[in-house]
Design a protein around this motif. Structure first.
Motif, PDB file in Angstrom:
ATOM      1  N   ILE A 150     -29.993  42.764  22.971  1.00 38.49           N
ATOM      2  CA  ILE A 150     -29.737  43.426  21.851  1.00 38.49           C
ATOM      3  C   ILE A 150     -28.165  43.321  21.795  1.00 38.49           C
ATOM      4  N   PHE A 151     -27.572  42.886  20.636  1.00 36.18           N
ATOM      5  CA  PHE A 151     -26.147  43.074  20.376  1.00 36.18           C
ATOM      6  C   PHE A 151     -25.999  44.307  19.418  1.00 36.18           C
ATOM      7  N   ALA A 152     -25.236  45.163  19.838  1.00 36.49           N
ATOM      8  CA  ALA A 152     -24.564  46.298  18.976  1.00 36.49           C
ATOM      9  C   ALA A 152     -23.589  45.757  18.151  1.00 36.49           C
ATOM     10  N   TRP A 153     -23.632  45.935  16.844  1.00 30.54           N
ATOM     11  CA  TRP A 153     -22.559  45.364  16.051  1.00 30.54           C
ATOM     12  C   TRP A 153     -21.818  46.495  15.135  1.00 30.54           C
ATOM     13  N   SER A 154     -20.732  46.747  15.272  1.00 32.50           N
ATOM     14  CA  SER A 154     -20.003  47.752  14.484  1.00 32.50           C
ATOM     15  C   SER A 154     -18.952  47.539  13.751  1.00 32.50           C
ATOM     16  N   ASP A 155     -18.538  46.126  13.701  1.00 35.98           N
ATOM     17  CA  ASP A 155     -17.601  45.523  13.282  1.00 35.98           C
ATOM     18  C   ASP A 155     -16.187  46.181  13.479  1.00 35.98           C
ATOM     19  N   SER A 156     -16.020  46.332  14.794  1.00 37.22           N
ATOM     20  CA  SER A 156     -14.791  46.764  15.270  1.00 37.22           C
ATOM     21  C   SER A 156     -14.269  45.959  16.326  1.00 37.22           C
ATOM     22  N   ARG A 157     -13.194  45.934  16.852  1.00 37.28           N
ATOM     23  CA  ARG A 157     -12.572  44.998  18.164  1.00 37.28           C
ATOM     24  C   ARG A 157     -13.289  45.113  19.426  1.00 37.28           C
ATOM     25  N   SER A 158     -13.658  46.339  19.683  1.00 37.23           N
ATOM     26  CA  SER A 158     -14.484  46.210  21.156  1.00 37.23           C
ATOM     27  C   SER A 158     -15.970  45.772  20.765  1.00 37.23           C
ATOM     28  N   MET A 167     -22.743  37.138  25.057  1.00 33.30           N
ATOM     29  CA  MET A 167     -23.340  35.690  25.038  1.00 33.30           C
ATOM     30  C   MET A 167     -23.427  35.004  26.211  1.00 33.30           C
ATOM     31  N   ASN A 168     -22.562  35.240  27.361  1.00 37.63           N
ATOM     32  CA  ASN A 168     -22.743  34.539  28.581  1.00 37.63           C
ATOM     33  C   ASN A 168     -23.734  35.027  29.432  1.00 37.63           C
ATOM     34  N   LEU A 169     -24.405  36.123  29.112  1.00 33.90           N
ATOM     35  CA  LEU A 169     -25.617  36.504  30.109  1.00 33.90           C
ATOM     36  C   LEU A 169     -26.796  36.299  29.327  1.00 33.90           C
ATOM     37  N   VAL A 170     -26.872  35.480  28.176  1.00 33.29           N
ATOM     38  CA  VAL A 170     -28.049  35.207  27.419  1.00 33.29           C
ATOM     39  C   VAL A 170     -28.800  34.105  27.971  1.00 33.29           C
ATOM     40  N   ALA A 171     -30.054  34.176  28.436  1.00 34.04           N
ATOM     41  CA  ALA A 171     -30.918  33.050  28.903  1.00 34.04           C
ATOM     42  C   ALA A 171     -31.355  32.222  27.684  1.00 34.04           C
ATOM     43  N   PRO A 172     -31.676  30.891  28.225  1.00 30.47           N
ATOM     44  CA  PRO A 172     -31.849  29.905  27.092  1.00 30.47           C
ATOM     45  C   PRO A 172     -33.369  30.672  26.433  1.00 30.47           C
ATOM     46  N   GLY A 173     -33.577  30.250  25.063  1.00 28.84           N
ATOM     47  CA  GLY A 173     -34.726  30.839  24.386  1.00 28.84           C
ATOM     48  C   GLY A 173     -34.835  32.201  24.287  1.00 28.84           C
ATOM     49  N   ALA A 174     -33.988  32.992  24.585  1.00 32.92           N
ATOM     50  CA  ALA A 174     -34.076  34.583  24.432  1.00 32.92           C
ATOM     51  C   ALA A 174     -34.386  34.882  23.080  1.00 32.92           C
ATOM     52  N   ALA A 175     -35.017  36.168  23.078  1.00 39.57           N
ATOM     53  CA  ALA A 175     -35.399  36.726  21.833  1.00 39.57           C
ATOM     54  C   ALA A 175     -34.433  37.719  21.384  1.00 39.57           C
ATOM     55  N   ALA A 176     -33.361  37.524  20.590  1.00 39.76           N
ATOM     56  CA  ALA A 176     -32.246  38.367  20.634  1.00 39.76           C
ATOM     57  C   ALA A 176     -32.306  38.974  19.298  1.00 39.76           C
ATOM     58  N   LEU A 177     -31.522  40.241  19.163  1.00 35.20           N
ATOM     59  CA  LEU A 177     -31.606  41.207  17.976  1.00 35.20           C
ATOM     60  C   LEU A 177     -29.833  41.349  17.703  1.00 35.20           C
ATOM     61  N   VAL A 178     -29.517  41.315  16.712  1.00 37.08           N
ATOM     62  CA  VAL A 178     -28.051  42.006  16.358  1.00 37.08           C
ATOM     63  C   VAL A 178     -28.381  43.216  15.631  1.00 37.08           C
ATOM     64  N   VAL A 179     -27.821  44.352  16.093  1.00 39.32           N
ATOM     65  CA  VAL A 179     -28.237  45.842  15.412  1.00 39.32           C
ATOM     66  C   VAL A 179     -27.035  46.366  14.894  1.00 39.32           C
ATOM     67  N   GLY A 180     -26.855  46.465  13.538  1.00 33.56           N
ATOM     68  CA  GLY A 180     -25.614  47.228  12.968  1.00 33.56           C
ATOM     69  C   GLY A 180     -25.728  48.463  12.958  1.00 33.56           C
ATOM     70  N   LEU A 181     -24.533  48.998  13.603  1.00 35.82           N
ATOM     71  CA  LEU A 181     -24.587  50.626  13.734  1.00 35.82           C
ATOM     72  C   LEU A 181     -23.786  51.407  12.632  1.00 35.82           C
ATOM     73  N   SER A 182     -23.176  50.611  11.924  1.00 32.24           N
ATOM     74  CA  SER A 182     -22.295  51.618  11.079  1.00 32.24           C
ATOM     75  C   SER A 182     -22.996  52.127  10.105  1.00 32.24           C
ATOM     76  N   LYS A 183     -22.986  53.474   9.748  1.00 28.79           N
ATOM     77  CA  LYS A 183     -23.686  54.267   8.725  1.00 28.79           C
ATOM     78  C   LYS A 183     -23.159  54.014   7.447  1.00 28.79           C
ATOM     79  N   PRO A 184     -23.994  53.412   6.408  1.00 25.83           N
ATOM     80  CA  PRO A 184     -23.836  53.160   5.070  1.00 25.83           C
ATOM     81  C   PRO A 184     -23.390  54.144   4.443  1.00 25.83           C
ATOM     82  N   GLU A 185     -22.175  54.055   3.643  1.00 28.48           N
ATOM     83  CA  GLU A 185     -21.334  55.308   2.971  1.00 28.48           C
ATOM     84  C   GLU A 185     -21.706  55.243   1.496  1.00 28.48           C
TER      85      GLU A 185
END
Length: 273
Positions: A150-158, A167-185
Motif C-alpha cells: 500500500i502506498f499512502a498518498w498525501s500530495d506532500s514532499r515526504s 517502488m524499490n521493494l515491490v515484487a513482480p506482479g504485486a497487488a498494489a493500492l494507492v490510498v489517498g489520505l487527504s481529507k476532502p474540504e
C-alpha cells in the motif's frame, strides 16, 4: 535505482532474528550487500571506581549475533559490525551516522519495555539518516515484503519520497493500492485530490507496477488507524508512507502521525523523510 547496499540493526532481543531473516531475503532478491550492525544499550561493568567495557553480557550477545548473522547470510556479500557503544545517546548518534552510507535501513518496532533499544532510536534514524527506513512490527511473521503493498498518498514532499523508495521493494506482479489520505474540504479540493491520486497511480504504471486508487473516507476514525485498518483488509505486507512531514495530513501536527504509526503499526512500514 536498485537497492545495492542494505543495513539491518541487530541486538540481543528476540526479534533480531526476524529482522535478519527479512533483510537477508531482501538482499538476496535485490542482489545486494547486507551489513549487520550490532547496537544495543548496555551499562559498563563497574570494578570499584573503574568502568570496564564491554561487559560480559554485551560481549556474549555480540558473539551470538555474529554467529547468527554468519549463518543467515550464507552465500551473500555480507559484513557484521559491532557499534561497540552502550550509552543511549552514543548508540543513536553513531548508528545514525553509520546508516547514512546505505540504500535501505531495516529496524524493528520498539516495545515500550525494551531495555536494549533507545526509546527514540527508530525516529532519529528516520529523521536524520536521510535514508528510507523499513520497520518490522514487534509481533507477527512476515516472510517477505512487497507482494501486497500500500502506498499512502498525501500530495506532500515526504509522500513523494515514500512513493519512490517504496517502488524499490515491490515484487513482480504485486497487488498494489494507492490510498489517498487527504481529507476532502470541498468539491474543488476533492477534484484536485482525485486527479493527484490518478497521477500517483500513473507514476507506478510507468515503473511497471499495476495499482488501484482509493480515497479513504474519514469519519470518527483517526487517519493512521484508518490506514492501518485498510492495510489489514488488503492483507498488506508493506506500507510505504512519507514520515514526519506534516504536509497533507490535516488531522496531525508535524510528526505526530508518524510517531503514532511507529507505536501502533501491525505490518512492515517503510518510512521516508
Amino acid at each position: 535505482m536498485p537497492l545495492c547496499n542494505l543495513l539491518v540493526h541487530l541486538d540481543g532481543g528476540e526479534r533480531s532474528a526476524a529482522r535478519l531473516r527479512l533483510a537477508a531475503d531482501i538482499a538476496r532478491a535485490q542482489g545486494a550487500k547486507l551489513t549487520g550492525l550490532f547496537a544495543q544499550v548496555a551499562p559498563a561493568h563497574q570494578i570499584g571506581l573503574v568502568a570496564e567495557w564491554p561487559p560480559h553480557d554485551y560481549a556474549e550477545a555480540a558473539r551470538a549475533s555474529r554467529a547468527a548473522f554468519t549463518a543467515a547470510t550464507a552465500g551473500l556479500d555480507a559484513e557484521w559490525q559491532d557499534l561497540n557503544r552502550g550509552d543511549e545517546g552514543e548508540v543513536v548518534k553513531l548508528a545514525t551516522d553509520f546508516s547514512r552510507h546505505f540504500d535501505l535501513i531495516v529496524l524493528g518496532q520498539r516495545r515500550s519495555d525494551d531495555p536494549l533499544t533507545p526509546p527514540d532510536f527508530a525516529e532519529q534514524l528516520i529523521i536524520n539518516s536521510g535514508r528510507p527506513v523499513l520497520v518490522l512490527p514487534f509481533a507477527g511473521t512476515f516472510a517477505q515484503v512487497g507482494t501486497r503493498p500500500i502506498f499512502a498518498w498525501s500530495d506532500s514532499r515526504s509522500s513523494a519520497r515514500g512513493f519512490y523508495d517504496g517502488m524499490n521493494l515491490v515484487a513482480p506482479g504485486a497487488a498494489a493500492l494507492v490510498v489517498g489520505l487527504s481529507k476532502p474540504e470541498d468539491a474543488q479540493g476533492f477534484a484536485y485530490q482525485k486527479e493527484s491520486l490518478r497521477l500517483a497511480v500513473a507514476q507506478l504504471a510507468a515503473h511497471k507496477i499495476s495499482a488501484l486508487p482509493e480515497q479513504l473516507a474519514l469519519s470518527e476514525i483517526g487517519l493512521m488507524d484508518a490506514l492501518l485498518n485498510r492495510a489489514v483488509d488488503h492483507g498488506a505486507d508493506l506500507l510505504a508512507i512519507g514520515a514526519f512531514g506534516g504536509g497533507g495530513y490535516p488531522l496531525f501536527s508535524r510528526g505526530s502521525g508518524s510517531r503514532y504509526m511507529l507505536k501502533h503499526m501491525t505490518v512492515p512500514v517503510l518510512f521516508s523523510h
